[in-house]
Design an enzyme around this catalytic site. Structure first.
Site, PDB file in Angstrom:
ATOM      1  N   ASP A  85     -49.821 -29.330 -16.563  1.00 12.15           N
ATOM      2  CA  ASP A  85     -50.025 -29.014 -15.155  1.00 12.15           C
ATOM      3  C   ASP A  85     -51.388 -28.323 -15.063  1.00 12.15           C
ATOM      4  O   ASP A  85     -51.774 -27.606 -15.976  1.00 12.15           O
ATOM      5  CB  ASP A  85     -48.909 -28.061 -14.682  1.00 12.15           C
ATOM      6  CG  ASP A  85     -48.967 -27.827 -13.177  1.00 12.15           C
ATOM      7  OD1 ASP A  85     -49.464 -28.708 -12.447  1.00 12.15           O
ATOM      8  OD2 ASP A  85     -48.527 -26.747 -12.723  1.00 12.15           O
ATOM      9  N   ASP A 110     -45.520 -22.701 -13.519  1.00 16.79           N
ATOM     10  CA  ASP A 110     -46.416 -23.734 -14.042  1.00 16.79           C
ATOM     11  C   ASP A 110     -45.841 -24.461 -15.250  1.00 16.79           C
ATOM     12  O   ASP A 110     -45.975 -25.677 -15.377  1.00 16.79           O
ATOM     13  CB  ASP A 110     -47.775 -23.116 -14.408  1.00 16.79           C
ATOM     14  CG  ASP A 110     -48.454 -22.487 -13.205  1.00 16.79           C
ATOM     15  OD1 ASP A 110     -48.288 -23.010 -12.088  1.00 16.79           O
ATOM     16  OD2 ASP A 110     -49.149 -21.466 -13.381  1.00 16.79           O
ATOM     17  N   GLU A 168     -50.500 -34.931 -13.859  1.00 18.88           N
ATOM     18  CA  GLU A 168     -50.218 -35.338 -12.492  1.00 18.88           C
ATOM     19  C   GLU A 168     -51.342 -36.225 -11.992  1.00 18.88           C
ATOM     20  O   GLU A 168     -52.503 -36.012 -12.322  1.00 18.88           O
ATOM     21  CB  GLU A 168     -50.158 -34.110 -11.578  1.00 18.88           C
ATOM     22  CG  GLU A 168     -48.882 -33.341 -11.689  1.00 18.88           C
ATOM     23  CD  GLU A 168     -48.902 -32.147 -10.751  1.00 18.88           C
ATOM     24  OE1 GLU A 168     -47.923 -31.949 -10.049  1.00 18.88           O
ATOM     25  OE2 GLU A 168     -49.919 -31.426 -10.726  1.00 18.88           O
TER      26      GLU A 168
END
Ligand SMILES: [Zn+2]
Length: 280
Positions: free
Chosen positions: A72, A257, A176
């Protein structure tokens, strides 16, 4: 720009047609490569840059490690890994501060020079001064550019080291798809810098995975920060200032996170959930 006749002339020297011999510490990396083209450019910092296009032999692939990771990205920490490791965002506060100071001096001096030029015109002075003739703002322009360049170079260097490290450590890297995440445009400097770092981070991961025989998977970021990575319960959106939370369904306590990074990994791996639970 010229056709290649660039030669390594010695341990620390390159030979360029027309320009002659130049001193460089980079002759080592140019060994065994075929130089195709070169370009000499003048940067706003007043320095000359030589860029070389060369043909390189196919690189050695990195060893397989059998490890997968979800990553992330954030503002304070640039990369948060599903295994709990965090890599801070790049800090160049001194150079950033200098670059801001000289940026504002530059704007102010340039404006002042502009006003004086206008005054000359208005008063029908015989020898009009040009904007370029004010050395004070020219100096600020060069210093501003050189600090900006320094910050950019250091950031890039940091990202190179981090991405090479990650590609070496893991066979599969899940991130992502930030194009989908599409952060709303905002004027916050820290966010703008983070945005630029993230896209550079991704680009580097992309070509390094390709180059060194590893795999990069970009997943849809939908719900990655809402779902509990232990039980899969979706407890909805959480404000950004909430850094830790407890799942109302299974009572697992999460770092925001790291939990997102774990979810990113699950999305990328078929049967990932089972796989990770066995591992933990
Ligand atoms: Zn849960």
């Amino acid at each position: 720009t010229g056709k290649s006749i660039v030669k390594i002339a010695g341990r620390r020297y390159l030979y360029l047609p027309k320009l002659g011999y130049i001193k460089t510490s980079k002759t080592g990396v140019l060994k065994d490569v075929k130089i195709k083209r070169y370009t000499v450019s003048l940067e706003p910092t007043g320095k000359y840059y030589l860029s070389i296009q060369a043909e390189v032999k196919a690189p050695q692939k990195f060893k397989k490690t059998g490890k997968q990771v979800g990553i992330d990205v954030g503002v304070a920490d640039l990369a948060i890994l599903s295994n709990g490791l965090k890599y801070p965002a790049f800090e160049a506060s001194y150079f950033e501060k200098q670059s801001r100071i000289w940026q504002s001096k530059y704007s102010r001096r340039r404006h002042l020079a502009y006003l004086l030029c206008e005054q000359d015109k208005h008063q029908k002075v015989l020898n009009l001064r040009s904007l370029e003739s004010f050395s004070n703002w020219q100096r600020a322009r060069k210093l501003k550019a050189s600090y900006q360049k320094k910050v950019a170079n250091k950031r890039k260097d940091y990202l190179h080291k981090l991405t090479t490290h990650l590609v070496r450590q893991y066979d599969v890297i899940a991130i992502e798809d930030l194009k989908v995440k599409n952060l709303q445009k905002n004027h916050c400097l820290a966010k703008a810098i983070a945005n630029a770092s993230w896209s550079m981070f991704r680009q580097m991961l992309e070509y390094k995975c390709e180059r060194y025989g590893k795999e990069l998977i970009a997943v849809n970021p939908k719900n990655t920060s809402r779902i509990c990575s232990k039980c899969g319960f979706n407890s909805g959106a959480k404000p950004l200032e909430i850094r830790e939370w407890t799942c109302p369904n299974c009572q697992a306590h999460h770092d925001r996170d790291i939990n997102a990074a774990v979810n990113i990994l699950y999305k990328a791996m078929p049967n990932g959930q089972e796989l990770a639970v066995v591992n933990s």
